[in-house]
Enzyme design. Structure first.
Site, PDB file in Angstrom:
ATOM      1  N   TYR A  87      45.211  10.030  24.839  1.00 52.17           N
ATOM      2  CA  TYR A  87      45.193   9.847  23.372  1.00 52.17           C
ATOM      3  C   TYR A  87      46.412   9.021  22.962  1.00 52.17           C
ATOM      4  O   TYR A  87      46.296   8.067  22.184  1.00 52.17           O
ATOM      5  CB  TYR A  87      45.168  11.193  22.640  1.00 52.17           C
ATOM      6  CG  TYR A  87      45.218  11.007  21.127  1.00 52.17           C
ATOM      7  CD1 TYR A  87      44.160  10.403  20.452  1.00 52.17           C
ATOM      8  CD2 TYR A  87      46.333  11.397  20.388  1.00 52.17           C
ATOM      9  CE1 TYR A  87      44.213  10.186  19.077  1.00 52.17           C
ATOM     10  CE2 TYR A  87      46.394  11.192  19.018  1.00 52.17           C
ATOM     11  CZ  TYR A  87      45.325  10.589  18.357  1.00 52.17           C
ATOM     12  OH  TYR A  87      45.381  10.377  17.006  1.00 52.17           O
ATOM     13  N   GLY A  99      51.901  11.778  11.318  1.00 53.12           N
ATOM     14  CA  GLY A  99      52.096  12.921  12.209  1.00 53.12           C
ATOM     15  C   GLY A  99      50.955  13.898  11.973  1.00 53.12           C
ATOM     16  O   GLY A  99      49.816  13.483  11.713  1.00 53.12           O
ATOM     17  N   ASN A 102      40.036   3.336  10.627  1.00 57.24           N
ATOM     18  CA  ASN A 102      40.457   4.743  10.656  1.00 57.24           C
ATOM     19  C   ASN A 102      39.691   5.579  11.673  1.00 57.24           C
ATOM     20  O   ASN A 102      40.231   6.557  12.201  1.00 57.24           O
ATOM     21  CB  ASN A 102      40.268   5.319   9.241  1.00 57.24           C
ATOM     22  CG  ASN A 102      40.327   6.819   9.203  1.00 57.24           C
ATOM     23  OD1 ASN A 102      41.395   7.417   9.348  1.00 57.24           O
ATOM     24  ND2 ASN A 102      39.168   7.463   9.031  1.00 57.24           N
ATOM     25  N   ASP A 159      27.964   4.066  15.478  1.00 54.86           N
ATOM     26  CA  ASP A 159      29.005   4.560  16.377  1.00 54.86           C
ATOM     27  C   ASP A 159      29.861   3.341  16.714  1.00 54.86           C
ATOM     28  O   ASP A 159      29.319   2.320  17.156  1.00 54.86           O
ATOM     29  CB  ASP A 159      28.322   5.138  17.636  1.00 54.86           C
ATOM     30  CG  ASP A 159      29.318   5.811  18.577  1.00 54.86           C
ATOM     31  OD1 ASP A 159      30.452   5.320  18.715  1.00 54.86           O
ATOM     32  OD2 ASP A 159      28.934   6.827  19.189  1.00 54.86           O
ATOM     33  N   THR A 166      43.064  18.055   9.285  1.00 52.38           N
ATOM     34  CA  THR A 166      41.705  17.495   9.135  1.00 52.38           C
ATOM     35  C   THR A 166      40.826  18.161  10.206  1.00 52.38           C
ATOM     36  O   THR A 166      41.236  19.153  10.811  1.00 52.38           O
ATOM     37  CB  THR A 166      41.714  15.966   9.392  1.00 52.38           C
ATOM     38  OG1 THR A 166      42.077  15.755  10.771  1.00 52.38           O
ATOM     39  CG2 THR A 166      42.696  15.237   8.489  1.00 52.38           C
ATOM     40  N   GLU A 167      39.691  17.545  10.486  1.00 46.68           N
ATOM     41  CA  GLU A 167      38.842  18.063  11.572  1.00 46.68           C
ATOM     42  C   GLU A 167      39.313  17.561  12.945  1.00 46.68           C
ATOM     43  O   GLU A 167      38.665  17.816  13.966  1.00 46.68           O
ATOM     44  CB  GLU A 167      37.388  17.652  11.326  1.00 46.68           C
ATOM     45  CG  GLU A 167      36.796  18.336  10.110  1.00 46.68           C
ATOM     46  CD  GLU A 167      35.396  17.857   9.759  1.00 46.68           C
ATOM     47  OE1 GLU A 167      34.721  17.260  10.626  1.00 46.68           O
ATOM     48  OE2 GLU A 167      34.979  18.078   8.617  1.00 46.68           O
TER      49      GLU A 167
HETATM   50  P1  NDP Z   1      38.554  13.672  11.474  1.00 44.25           P
HETATM   51  O1  NDP Z   1      38.008  14.252  12.721  1.00 44.25           O
HETATM   52  O2  NDP Z   1      38.591  14.527  10.262  1.00 44.25           O
HETATM   53  O3  NDP Z   1      37.814  12.300  11.138  1.00 44.25           O
HETATM   54  C1  NDP Z   1      37.495  11.379  12.138  1.00 44.25           C
HETATM   55  C2  NDP Z   1      36.540  10.340  11.561  1.00 44.25           C
HETATM   56  O4  NDP Z   1      36.275   9.359  12.571  1.00 44.25           O
HETATM   57  C3  NDP Z   1      35.220  10.957  11.152  1.00 44.25           C
HETATM   58  O5  NDP Z   1      34.823  10.420   9.904  1.00 44.25           O
HETATM   59  C4  NDP Z   1      34.264  10.511  12.243  1.00 44.25           C
HETATM   60  O6  NDP Z   1      32.972  10.285  11.684  1.00 44.25           O
HETATM   61  C5  NDP Z   1      34.874   9.174  12.686  1.00 44.25           C
HETATM   62  N1  NDP Z   1      34.514   8.868  14.067  1.00 44.25           N
HETATM   63  C6  NDP Z   1      34.891   9.554  15.179  1.00 44.25           C
HETATM   64  N2  NDP Z   1      34.296   9.038  16.251  1.00 44.25           N
HETATM   65  C7  NDP Z   1      33.529   7.998  15.813  1.00 44.25           C
HETATM   66  C8  NDP Z   1      32.664   7.079  16.453  1.00 44.25           C
HETATM   67  N3  NDP Z   1      32.454   7.124  17.776  1.00 44.25           N
HETATM   68  N4  NDP Z   1      32.032   6.159  15.701  1.00 44.25           N
HETATM   69  C9  NDP Z   1      32.223   6.111  14.365  1.00 44.25           C
HETATM   70  N5  NDP Z   1      33.035   6.952  13.704  1.00 44.25           N
HETATM   71  C10 NDP Z   1      33.672   7.885  14.416  1.00 44.25           C
HETATM   72  O7  NDP Z   1      40.047  13.208  11.844  1.00 44.25           O
HETATM   73  P2  NDP Z   1      41.185  12.444  11.013  1.00 44.25           P
HETATM   74  O8  NDP Z   1      40.768  12.157   9.642  1.00 44.25           O
HETATM   75  O9  NDP Z   1      42.437  13.198  11.235  1.00 44.25           O
HETATM   76  O10 NDP Z   1      41.279  11.103  11.871  1.00 44.25           O
HETATM   77  C11 NDP Z   1      41.213   9.805  11.312  1.00 44.25           C
HETATM   78  C12 NDP Z   1      42.180   8.903  12.065  1.00 44.25           C
HETATM   79  O11 NDP Z   1      43.509   9.388  11.881  1.00 44.25           O
HETATM   80  C13 NDP Z   1      41.955   8.843  13.566  1.00 44.25           C
HETATM   81  O12 NDP Z   1      42.117   7.517  13.997  1.00 44.25           O
HETATM   82  C14 NDP Z   1      43.065   9.722  14.132  1.00 44.25           C
HETATM   83  O13 NDP Z   1      43.405   9.368  15.420  1.00 44.25           O
HETATM   84  C15 NDP Z   1      44.153   9.419  13.133  1.00 44.25           C
HETATM   85  N6  NDP Z   1      45.238  10.377  13.057  1.00 44.25           N
HETATM   86  C16 NDP Z   1      45.019  11.698  12.757  1.00 44.25           C
HETATM   87  C17 NDP Z   1      46.072  12.585  12.673  1.00 44.25           C
HETATM   88  C18 NDP Z   1      45.894  14.049  12.427  1.00 44.25           C
HETATM   89  O14 NDP Z   1      46.822  14.813  12.718  1.00 44.25           O
HETATM   90  N7  NDP Z   1      44.780  14.492  11.878  1.00 44.25           N
HETATM   91  C19 NDP Z   1      47.466  12.126  12.852  1.00 44.25           C
HETATM   92  C20 NDP Z   1      47.583  10.727  13.176  1.00 44.25           C
HETATM   93  C21 NDP Z   1      46.519   9.898  13.240  1.00 44.25           C
HETATM   94  P3  NDP Z   1      31.586  10.676  12.377  1.00 44.25           P
HETATM   95  O15 NDP Z   1      31.836  11.861  13.266  1.00 44.25           O
HETATM   96  O16 NDP Z   1      30.659  10.952  11.223  1.00 44.25           O
HETATM   97  O17 NDP Z   1      31.223   9.441  13.121  1.00 44.25           O
HETATM   98  C1  8X3 Z   2      47.374  12.949  15.609  1.00 46.59           C
HETATM   99  C2  8X3 Z   2      48.718  13.600  15.651  1.00 46.59           C
HETATM  100  O1  8X3 Z   2      50.338  14.860  17.165  1.00 46.59           O
HETATM  101  O2  8X3 Z   2      48.034  15.547  17.202  1.00 46.59           O
HETATM  102  O3  8X3 Z   2      47.424  11.626  16.010  1.00 46.59           O
HETATM  103  O4  8X3 Z   2      48.693  13.486  18.241  1.00 46.59           O
HETATM  104  S1  8X3 Z   2      48.944  14.403  17.142  1.00 46.59           S
END
Ligand code: NDP
Ligand code: 8X3
Length: 254
Positions: free
Chosen positions: A155, A186, A89, A62, A190-191
Site C-alpha cells: 500500500y 493521514g 481519489n 472499475d 471512512t470505509e
Molecule cells: P473508502 O473505502 O471510503 O472509499 C474508496 C472509494 O474508492 C470508493 O468510492 C470506491 O468505490 C472507490 N474504489 C475502490 N476501488 C475501486 C475500483 N477498483 N474502481 C473504481 N473505484 C474504486 O476510502 P477513502 O475515502 O478513505 O479513500 C479514498 C482515497 O483516500 C484512497 O485513494 C485512499 O487510499 C486515500 N486515503 C485514505 C485515507 C484514510 O485514512 N481513509 C488516508 C490517506 C489516503 P466503489 O467501491 O463503489 O468502486
Molecule cells: C491511509 C492512511 O495510515 O492507513 O492512506 O495508510 S494509513
C-alpha cells in the site's frame, strides 16, 4: 479566489468516504459533477440527492478496466465533456501483512487500482484539458506515500507511486495551463479500514478509536481550498493529519 460555478469536476471513488464528501461539498458550491465508482446503487442515490443542487452525471466503471475507463469517459454527454477538475481519489488498501506473508491478489489490487487506475483516468481526461490549456488535477496520496510503516509495504509503495506521479505530471504538464497537486491525508475515518480488513468491522473501527481522526469532510474542505485558489496558485503537495497523529505509527490514543 475562484468559484466552482460553471466548472465541471470528475471525482473517482465518489461512492464513499473522501470522494463522497468532496462531491457533496462541490455540489453545494455549484460545480457540475461526474461521479464515478463501481457501486451503481450508491452512485444512483448520491446522484439523486446532489441533482437537487447541480447537474450530475454518473459513470460506472472499475478503474482497473482500462478499456472501460476510456470508453466511459469518451461517452460523456457534450455538456460534461470539458472537465475542469479531476479528483483522482479512487483507491484502497487491501490487507496489512508482512511482505513475506502478503497475498498476491491484494498486491495486484493495490497496484492496479491505486496506481494504474489513476494513470488510466488521467490519460483519458487529459486530452480535453490540453486542448483548452486549462485544468486542475488533484491526486489523493497519503501519509503512506511519504513514509513506510510496518506491514504497509505494498500500500505504501502504491502511494509513493502516486507521489512520484504527482511530481511527474506536474513536470510534464508545466507550461500547459494545467495545475497538478496532491493532498496526502493521514488517518481519516471512512470505509478504508473496512476494505483493508475485508469487512471485519470490529478490527476496522478500532483503527479510529481512542482519538479524534480526520473526517472525510475535513479532506473535502482542503480539496475545495486547493481548487478555488487563484489560477496562478498551485497547491503542489499538502500533507494533513489529525492533531493526535504525528507519524503513521505515532498516534496519541487514550
Ligand atoms: P473508502 O473505502 O471510503 O472509499 C474508496 C472509494 O474508492 C470508493 O468510492 C470506491 O468505490 C472507490 N474504489 C475502490 N476501488 C475501486 C475500483 N477498483 N474502481 C473504481 N473505484 C474504486 O476510502 P477513502 O475515502 O478513505 O479513500 C479514498 C482515497 O483516500 C484512497 O485513494 C485512499 O487510499 C486515500 N486515503 C485514505 C485515507 C484514510 O485514512 N481513509 C488516508 C490517506 C489516503 P466503489 O467501491 O463503489 O468502486
Ligand atoms: C491511509 C492512511 O495510515 O492507513 O492512506 O495508510 S494509513
Amino acid at each position: 479566489m475562484m468559484d466552482l460555478q460553471n466548472k465541471t469536476a470528475l471525482i473517482t471513488g465518489a461512492t464513499s468516504g473522501i470522494g463522497k464528501a468532496t462531491a457533496t461539498l462541490f455540489a453545494e458550491k455549484g460545480a457540475q459533477l461526474i461521479l464515478c465508482g463501481r457501486r451503481q446503487d450508491r452512485l444512483g442515490k448520491l446522484s439523486e440527492a446532489l441533482s437537487q443542487k447541480t447537474n450530475v452525471h454518473t459513470l460506472n466503471f472499475d478503474v482497473r478496466d482500462k478499456e472501460k475507463v476510456f470508453q466511459q469517459i469518451a461517452s460523456l454527454p457534450e455538456a460534461f465533456q470539458h472537465i475542469d477538475i479531476l479528483i483522482n481519489n479512487a483507491g484502497n488498501a487491501h490487507g496489512l501483512d508482512p511482505i513475506q506473508q502478503g497475498n498476491t491478489d491484494d498486491w495486484e489490487a493495490m497496484i492496479d487500482i491505486n496506481v494504474k487506475g489513476l494513470l488510466y483516468v488521467s490519460k483519458a481526461v487529459l486530452p480535453t484539458m490540453l486542448e483548452r490549456q486549462s485544468g486542475h488535477i488533484i491526486n489523493i496520496g497519503s501519509t503512506a506515500g511519504k513514509e513506510v510503516y510496518p506491514n504497509g509495504n505494498v500500500y505504501c509503495a502504491s502511494k509513493h507511486a502516486v507521489d512520484a506521479l504527482n511530481q511527474g505530471m506536474r513536470i510534464d504538464l508545466n507550461g500547459k495551463g494545467i495545475r497538478v497537486g496532491a493532498i496526502n491525508p493521514g488517518l481519516v475515518a471512512t470505509e478504508f479500514s473496512e476494505v483493508r480488513f475485508k469487512g471485519d468491522s470490529d478490527r476496522a473501527s478500532k483503527v479510529y478509536q481512542g482519538y479524534t481522526p480526520l473526517q472525510p469532510e475535513d479532506i473535502a474542505d482542503i480539496i475545495l481550498f486547493a481548487v478555488t485558489r487563484p489560477p496562478h496558485v498551485n497547491i503542489a503537495d499538502l500533507t494533513v493529519m489529525c492533531l493526535d497523529q504525528a507519524t503513521s505509527t505515532i498516534v496519541n490514543k487514550r
